[in-house]
Design a protein around this motif. Structure first.
Motif, short mmCIF file in Angstrom:
data_model
loop_
_atom_site.label_atom_id
_atom_site.label_comp_id
_atom_site.label_asym_id
_atom_site.label_seq_id
_atom_site.Cartn_x
_atom_site.Cartn_y
_atom_site.Cartn_z
N ALA B 40 -5.93 2.37 -4.69
CA ALA B 40 -5.98 1.89 -6.06
C ALA B 40 -5.12 0.67 -6.34
O ALA B 40 -5.44 -0.14 -7.19
CB ALA B 40 -5.59 3.02 -7.01
N ASP B 41 -4.01 0.52 -5.61
CA ASP B 41 -3.17 -0.64 -5.92
C ASP B 41 -3.69 -1.91 -5.24
O ASP B 41 -3.17 -3.00 -5.48
CB ASP B 41 -1.70 -0.39 -5.55
CG ASP B 41 -1.50 0.06 -4.12
OD1 ASP B 41 -2.45 0.63 -3.54
OD2 ASP B 41 -0.40 -0.15 -3.58
N HIS B 42 -4.73 -1.80 -4.43
CA HIS B 42 -5.31 -2.98 -3.79
C HIS B 42 -6.72 -3.27 -4.30
O HIS B 42 -7.13 -4.42 -4.36
CB HIS B 42 -5.34 -2.78 -2.26
CG HIS B 42 -3.98 -2.61 -1.68
ND1 HIS B 42 -3.30 -3.64 -1.09
CD2 HIS B 42 -3.14 -1.55 -1.65
CE1 HIS B 42 -2.10 -3.21 -0.70
NE2 HIS B 42 -1.99 -1.94 -1.02
N ALA B 43 -7.46 -2.21 -4.60
CA ALA B 43 -8.86 -2.36 -5.00
C ALA B 43 -9.02 -1.99 -6.47
O ALA B 43 -8.63 -0.89 -6.87
CB ALA B 43 -9.74 -1.46 -4.13
N GLY B 114 -2.63 -6.31 3.94
CA GLY B 114 -2.85 -5.18 3.02
C GLY B 114 -1.84 -4.12 3.39
O GLY B 114 -0.65 -4.40 3.44
N ASP B 115 -2.30 -2.89 3.69
CA ASP B 115 -1.43 -1.88 4.27
C ASP B 115 -1.90 -1.66 5.70
O ASP B 115 -3.08 -1.81 6.00
CB ASP B 115 -1.56 -0.56 3.50
CG ASP B 115 -1.01 -0.67 2.09
OD1 ASP B 115 -0.08 -1.47 1.87
OD2 ASP B 115 -1.52 0.05 1.21
N TYR B 116 -0.97 -1.29 6.56
CA TYR B 116 -1.39 -1.05 7.95
C TYR B 116 -0.49 -0.05 8.65
O TYR B 116 0.59 0.28 8.16
CB TYR B 116 -1.44 -2.35 8.74
CG TYR B 116 -0.09 -2.89 9.18
CD1 TYR B 116 0.70 -3.66 8.33
CD2 TYR B 116 0.40 -2.62 10.46
CE1 TYR B 116 1.93 -4.16 8.74
CE2 TYR B 116 1.63 -3.12 10.88
CZ TYR B 116 2.40 -3.88 10.02
OH TYR B 116 3.61 -4.37 10.42
N ASP B 281 0.27 6.90 6.54
CA ASP B 281 -0.72 5.91 6.95
C ASP B 281 -0.16 4.49 6.90
O ASP B 281 -0.92 3.52 6.99
CB ASP B 281 -1.98 6.04 6.07
CG ASP B 281 -2.77 7.27 6.44
OD1 ASP B 281 -2.68 7.70 7.61
OD2 ASP B 281 -3.46 7.84 5.57
N HIS B 282 1.16 4.40 6.72
CA HIS B 282 1.81 3.09 6.71
C HIS B 282 2.66 2.93 7.96
O HIS B 282 3.10 3.91 8.56
CB HIS B 282 2.72 2.95 5.49
CG HIS B 282 1.98 2.90 4.20
ND1 HIS B 282 1.57 1.73 3.62
CD2 HIS B 282 1.56 3.89 3.38
CE1 HIS B 282 0.95 2.00 2.48
NE2 HIS B 282 0.92 3.30 2.32
N ALA B 283 2.94 1.66 8.29
CA ALA B 283 3.83 1.37 9.40
C ALA B 283 5.23 1.85 9.06
O ALA B 283 5.68 1.68 7.92
CB ALA B 283 3.83 -0.13 9.67
N THR B 303 5.10 -8.18 0.88
CA THR B 303 4.45 -7.92 -0.40
C THR B 303 5.05 -6.76 -1.18
O THR B 303 5.62 -6.95 -2.23
CB THR B 303 2.95 -7.64 -0.24
OG1 THR B 303 2.78 -6.56 0.68
CG2 THR B 303 2.23 -8.87 0.23
N HIS B 304 4.94 -5.54 -0.69
CA HIS B 304 5.37 -4.44 -1.55
C HIS B 304 6.05 -3.34 -0.75
O HIS B 304 5.73 -3.09 0.39
CB HIS B 304 4.22 -3.89 -2.38
CG HIS B 304 3.08 -3.34 -1.57
ND1 HIS B 304 2.48 -4.02 -0.55
CD2 HIS B 304 2.44 -2.15 -1.66
CE1 HIS B 304 1.49 -3.28 -0.06
NE2 HIS B 304 1.46 -2.14 -0.71
N GLY B 305 7.01 -2.70 -1.43
CA GLY B 305 7.79 -1.65 -0.80
C GLY B 305 9.25 -2.01 -0.86
O GLY B 305 9.72 -2.53 -1.87
N ASP B 331 4.37 2.29 -4.84
CA ASP B 331 4.45 3.19 -3.70
C ASP B 331 3.27 4.12 -3.78
O ASP B 331 3.12 4.85 -4.74
CB ASP B 331 5.72 4.03 -3.77
CG ASP B 331 6.93 3.20 -3.39
OD1 ASP B 331 6.75 2.07 -2.90
OD2 ASP B 331 8.05 3.69 -3.57
N GLU B 332 2.44 4.06 -2.78
CA GLU B 332 1.37 5.04 -2.77
C GLU B 332 1.98 6.40 -2.53
O GLU B 332 3.03 6.50 -1.94
CB GLU B 332 0.38 4.68 -1.65
CG GLU B 332 -0.50 3.55 -2.09
CD GLU B 332 -1.20 2.89 -0.91
OE1 GLU B 332 -1.24 3.50 0.16
OE2 GLU B 332 -1.70 1.78 -1.09
N ASP B 333 1.32 7.41 -3.01
CA ASP B 333 1.81 8.77 -2.82
C ASP B 333 1.63 9.11 -1.36
O ASP B 333 0.81 9.92 -0.99
CB ASP B 333 1.00 9.73 -3.69
CG ASP B 333 1.95 10.60 -4.46
OD1 ASP B 333 3.12 10.69 -4.07
OD2 ASP B 333 1.51 11.18 -5.46
ZN LIG Z 1 -0.40 -0.52 -0.64
#
Ligand SMILES: [Zn+2]
Ligand SMILES: [Zn+2]
Lengths: 531, 334
Positions: B40-43, B114-116, B281-283, B303-305, B331-333
Motif C-alpha cells: 500500500a505504501d508503494h501502490a 522499491g522494497d527488496y 520480506d525486507h533486506a 528512501t524509507h525506514g 513501516d510495513e507491518d
Molecule cells: Zn516499503
C-alpha cells in the motif's frame, strides 16, 4: 545456558502468571544442579557480579561497533543488554560450545574490573543472541522479566509439590545455588536445619472481615496498630529484625535489635514512641513519625532520641528452642504474657486485647477509637495455630476506615505541566484470586495525587528501575510496589475488566514494606460496594 | 543537462522522472506511474496509466479496483519512455510481482529497488543485482541489530509450538500480501500438509497467488470451522486481528507474529506476541550493506525506514549517500 536463555525469553513473552509459573517449574524440574539453583537465584534476589556494570557492556561494544550505530540501535531497542546481544560481532574461527549456567557464574565471579574486558567477550563469543541476552542480564543482576522473588518461589513449590511457606522459611537459611533446598524438595532429603540461625519465618496473615459477625466465644479481639509488622528473631547469638517482605531491617532499628537476648521468634508491630502528630505522650506516634526512621542505612543519635522505636508484641512463634506455632492462640498468648517481664520495658509492650460483652459493643468501640495509631481491630480464633499465609477462618482484620485497599502499581504515566518529567499518574490493580494459585492483577483505578513531592521523586525512581515495558509515555512496572489506596466509594462498572470503579481514589500511603502478593483481592474491593 | 542525475528527482510525493513525465511509486494520483510492487505504501489507485509487472497489476486490481490504464512490464523487458528514458523491470525478491526499476538516460543508470530482500523466497523470483550509478534503496531494517535468521529455523519454531500444545491453536499474524503466502509455502515445504485456516481478509489474496501459479495447499476459512477442528491447527490472520475480538472464537490461541520487528523483544511485547517469528520480506542490515557494496553505485539514495544508520554506514565506508524525505511511506507491518 541455552535452556536458561529459553526460559528468560519464555518469561519475557508470557503474559499470564500461570504461564510463567509453568515455565519456571518446568525448568527447575528438568535442569540439573547446580544450574537450576543459580538460575533460581538470578530470578529471585539477583546475583551480583561487581566487575560487570552497565558501563562495562557499553565499553565492550564501543571497542567493536561504531558509537553512532550503537547509539541509534540502543535507542531503537530500548535496552543496553539486548542491544549488545544483537550487535555482538560473530567471532572469527572456531568457538567452544556454550557455557553452562554454573560455568558462566563461576567465570563471572572470578572477573575483576580489568579482566572483565577480555573475559566477558570470551563468554559472549560462545553464545547466540538469545544466550548473550540472558548472560548479560544475569551478569548485571537485572533480569526484569516480570518475575518477583515470590513468584519464583511459588514456582519452585509447584515444581516439587511442597508448601511455599516452607520454601520461604528454608530459603533464608540457605544461599545460592540452594543445593540443600533442591535436595529436600526434589529428592526428599531432610529439610535444612534452621534452629541455630536467626531466620525469617513467614507471617500469619488475616482476611478482611466482611459482613459476617463473629462469635466472641471463639474469637478474641485485639487492636490493630498502624506501624510496621515485624518479626524479631534471636538465635545463635544474633538478633534480626525482619519486615513483612522478610527484608532484614535491623540496621535501621539498632535499639530494637540490641534489646532481645532470649532465643525467640516474636511477631509484633514496630512503632515510634512519642507525641508526634497526634500520638499520645508516652504512647505510639502516628505512622508519619515512623516514616522518619524507615529506609535509613545509618541512624543518628538525634534520630534515636527523637523517634525512639519499640515493638508492640502480638505473638510468639518460637521460644527457647520450642516451636509454639502448632499451639492454640490462647496458649501462645499465655507464653507471651509470661515472657513480658523478661523483656526491657522501654522496647517492648504487649498489644492489649479488647474485652467486650458483645459484637455490637465491639463495633462501637471500633468506630469510637480516636488514637491515631490504631488502624482497626484484629479478630483471632482463640484456638488458631500460627500458620504461614492467609488461612480462611482463623484471623480477620477489621479496619477502622473500611475504604482503604492495598493495590499493586501496574502502570505509570508521565504527568502534565511541572510534573511532566515525572511518572506521576498511576494505574493500580488488585488480584483476581489467590496470587499463589496463579491469579492475575486486574486494574481497579488510577490516581495522581495523595503523595508528597519527596514521595513522587521516590516513586518516579522506583518506576524507572522497575520498568518491564514501555508504551509511549506509559511504563509498565514489574508489579512489585504496593499502594494503600483511599477512596470515597466503589461501584460496579462495565467499563473495567475488574467490573469495579472507584470514586476519588488517592494514594493514601506507599507500602514499601509490603510484598505485592499480599495486596488485596478484587473480592475485598467488591465487598465495599454500596448501592 | 549538466548536473549529473538532474533528470531524476526525489520529490515529497515520489521520485519524478522529468523527461518521461512519470513518477515512481507516487503517493498521489499522477498521469504516468511506475510501480515497484503492490504494497500500500508503494501502490495507490487513481493514476492515469500504471506501468508495473503483470502480477503487481493483478494485485492492484484486486486491492484498488484499478482496471484501466494498466500497462504490463515483464521482467527483463526494456520499455522506451518519452524523453529518451528507458525502464527495465528486474526482480526484487520482495513479494510476488515485486520489481526494481532500472532507469537509463543520458548514459546514466539509476536503480530504484522499491522494497527488496536477498533471502530465498519460493513465492517470487530472486533479487538480481544491477550495477548502477545511483542506487535508490529502502532501509526498513536499516539498523545493525537486524539480522533475519534462515526462515526454516522460524518455521520449525512454529511447528514445535503446535506440537507442544495440541489442545491449542497457533495464530500467526502475517501481512496479507506476501508474508502470509510465503509462510504458507514454507510450512508446506517443511512437510505440514494439514488444512491451514485463514482469516477472511486473507482469502482473496491467497486465491490470487494460486491463480498466478503459487500453489498453497488446503486452505479454509476460520468462519467455516468448528472450534474443535481448530485444536492443534495453524491459523493465519492479518497482524491487526491478532488481539481483537475475532480471535476469541479460537481455542486458546498461541499468539505468533511473522515479522522482522520480532527480532526486538520490546516490539513483540508491545503486540502481546507469545511466539515471535523473525520472518521478513525486507533486506536486513547485512543484506542492505552487502548489496550496496555489490552494485557499487556512485551514490546511494535512501528512501524509507531507518535512513540515519544506513547513511552513517555509507559515511564510514566512504560512500556518497543521501536520505530522501518521501512522504506516505511507512513501516510495513512486516
Ligand atoms: Zn516499503
Ligand atoms: Zn513492500
Amino acid at each position: 545456558m541455552e535452556r536458561f536463555a529459553a526460559l528468560v525469553d519464555g518469561l519475557v513473552y508470557t503474559r499470564s502468571r500461570n504461564g510463567k509459573l509453568e515455565l519456571i517449574a518446568d525448568y527447575l524440574r528438568t535442569t540439573p544442579d547446580p544450574d537450576r539453583g543459580w538460575a533460581l537465584s538470578a530470578l529471585t534476589e539477583g546475583l551480583s557480579f561487581p566487575a560487570v556494570k552497565g558501563s562495562t557492556i557499553r565499553n565492550l561494544l564501543m571497542e567493536r561497533v561504531d558509537p553512532v550505530l550503537f547509539a541509534l540501535s540502543r535507542d531503537f531497542v530500548g535496552d543496553t543488554a539486548e542491544t549488545a546481544s544483537l550487535l555482538w560481532p560473530k567471532p572469527a574461527g572456531a568457538v567452544m560450545p556454550p557455557p553452562t549456567v554454573s560455568e558462566a557464574v563461576e567465570a563471572l565471579s572470578r572477573m575483576t574490573r580489568v579482566s572483565v574486558m577480555s573475559e566477558l567477550p570470551r563468554l559472549l563469543d560462545r553464545l547466540d543472541p538469545s544466550g548473550r541476552h540472558a548472560l548479560l542480564k544475569l551478569a548485571t543482576g537485572a533480569m526484569r522479566v516480570g518475575v518477583s522473588a515470590r513468584l519464583a518461589k511459588t514456582a519452585f513449590a509447584q515444581a516439587f509439590g511442597v508448601a511455599v511457606e516452607d520454601v520461604e522459611e528454608y530459603w533464608h537459611a540457605l544461599g545460592p545455588p540452594y543445593a540443600e533446598l533442591f535436595a529436600w524438595a526434589a529428592d526428599g532429603a531432610e529439610p535444612p536445619n534452621t534452629g541455630e540461625m536467626p531466620l525469617f519465618r513467614p507471617f500469619m496473615l488475616a482476611h478482611p472481615l466482611e459482613d459476617a459477625e463473629l462469635d466472641l466465644a471463639d474469637f478474641v479481639a485485639e487492636w490493630k496498630w498502624d506501624g510496621i509488622r515485624v518479626q524479631l528473631v534471636h538465635a545463635g547469638g544474633e538478633t534480626r529484625l525482619y519486615s513483612r517482605t522478610g527484608d532484614d531491617i535491623s540496621h535501621s532499628f539498632p535499639e530494637i535489635a540490641e534489646a532481645l537476648s532470649i532465643p525467640a521468634v516474636l511477631d509484633g508491630e514496630l512503632l515510634v514512641r512519642g507525641a508526634h502528630q497526634g500520638g499520645e505522650a508516652g504512647g505510639a506516634a502516628s505512622f508519619n513519625a515512623l516514616q522518619q526512621r524507615l529506609g535509613r542505612k545509618t541512624v543518628s543519635k538525634k534520630m534515636l532520641d527523637e523517634y525512639p522505636a519499640f515493638v508492640r508484641l502480638y505473638d510468639v512463634l518460637i521460644l527457647e528452642g520450642e516451636d509454639l506455632r502448632e499451639l492454640p492462640w490462647t496458649q501462645r498468648r499465655a507464653r507471651l504474657e509470661a515472657l513480658m517481664p523478661r523483656l526491657p520495658l522501654e522496647r517492648f509492650d504487649l498489644s492489649a486485647t479488647v474485652e467486650v460483652g458483645s459484637f455490637a459493643e465491639l463495633a462501637e468501640i471500633r468506630s469510637g477509637a480516636r488514637d491515631e495509631s490504631i488502624e482497626g481491630l484484629m479478630l483471632k480464633r482463640r484456638d488458631s495455630p500460627y500458620v504461614a499465609g492467609r488461612r480462611t477462618g482463623l484471623w480477620y482484620k477489621w479496619k477502622r476506615d473500611p475504604l482503604l485497599v492495598d493495590c499493586v502499581l501496574m502502570y505509570a504515566q508521565r504527568g502534565n505541566g511541572k510534573r511532566s518529567s515525572f511518572y506521576s499518574d498511576y494505574t493500580f490493580g488488585c488480584w483476581d484470586g489467590d496470587p499463589d494459585e496463579g491469579a492475575d492483577l486486574l486494574p481497579v483505578g488510577k490516581a495522581y495525587f495523595g503523595f508528597t513531592d519527596e514521595e513522587l521523586k521516590q516513586i518516579d525512581r522506583y518506576v524507572r528501575n522497575h520498568t518491564v515495558n514501555r508504551f509511549g509515555p506509559v511504563r509498565e512496572t514489574d508489579r512489585s510496589l504496593v499502594f494503600e489506596v483511599a477512596f470515597d466509594s466503589v461501584h460496579e462498572s462495565k467499563r473495567h475488566k475488574s467490573g469495579l470503579a472507584m470514586r476519588f481514589p488517592r494514594i493514601h500511603r506507599i507500602r514499601w514494606d509490603k510484598p505485592a502478593h499480599e495486596a488485596d483481592r478484587i473480592d475485598a474491593l467488591r465487598a465495599l460496594v454500596r448501592d | 543537462m549538466t548536473a549529473p542525475f538532474a533528470w531524476i528527482r526525489p520529490e515529497p510525493h515520489g521520485i519524478h522522472v522529468a523527461p518521461a513525465n512519470c513518477w515512481i511509486d507516487p503517493s498521489q494520483p499522477v498521469a504516468n506511474a511506475l510501480v515497484t510492487h503492490g504494497h500500500a505504501d508503494h501502490a495507490r489507485g487513481g493514476h492515469g496509466r500504471t506501468i508495473a509487472t503483470p502480477e503487481t497489476l493483478a494485485i492492484m486490481e484486486l486491492r484498488y479496483q484499478t482496471r484501466e490504464g494498466g500497462l504490463p512490464a515483464h521482467y527483463g523487458e526494456t520499455l522506451r519512455l518519452p524523453g529518451d528514458v528507458s525502464a527495465t523491470f528486474v526482480p526484487a525478491g520482495h513479494v510476488l510481482g515485486s520489481a526494481q526499476i532500472v532507469l537509463e538516460h543520458a548514459g546514466e543508470r539509476v536503480v530504484v529497488t522499491g522494497d527488496y530482500k536477498r533471502m530465498p523466497d519460493p513465492t517470487c523470483p530472486p533479487f538480481e543485482p544491477v550495477a548502477c550509478d545511483v542506487f535508490v534503496t529502502e532501509a526498513t531494517f536499516g539498523l545493525p541489530v537486524f539480522c533475519h535468521p534462515p526462515i526454516e529455523q522460524e518455521i520449525a519454531k512454529l511447528l514445535a509450538a503446535r506440537e507442544r500444545y495440541p489442545e491449542r491453536c497457533v495464530l500467526v499474524g502475517a501481512y496479507a500480501l506476501g508474508k502470509a503466502q510465503r509462510v504458507i509455502v514454507e510450512l508446506r515445504r517443511a512437510g505440514h500438509h494439514d488444512v491451514i485456516w485463514l482469516h477472511g481478509a486473507m482469502e482473496r489474496m491467497c486465491r490470487l497467488y494460486e491463480e498466478l501459479g503459487v500453489p498453497l495447499g488446503d486452505l479454509r476459512l476460520v468462519t467455516d470451522a468448528k472450534k474443535e477442528e481448530l485444536r492443534g491447527a495453524i491459523v493465519i490472520c492479518p497482524p491487526s486481528a491478532l488481539n481483537d475480538r475475532w480471535s476469541r472464537r479460537l481455542p486458546d490461541p498461541i499468539t505468533a507474529m511473522a515479522s522482522g520487528w520480532m527480532r526486538v523483544r520490546q516490539r513483540a511485547r508491545q503486540r502481546n506476541v507469545e511466539l515471535p517469528l523473525v520472518i521478513s520480506d525486507h533486506a536486513d542490515w547485512g543484506e542492505l550493506t552487502a548489496t550496496i557494496e555489490e552494485v557499487n553505485p556512485q551514490e546511494s539514495w535512501i528512501t524509507h525506514g531507518r535512513e540515519e544508520a544506513l547513511l552513517r554506514w555509507c559515511q564510514l565506508h566512504q560512500r556518497r549517500a543521501r536520505a530522501l524525505a518521501l512522504v506516505g511511506y511507512e513501516d510495513e507491518d512486516d
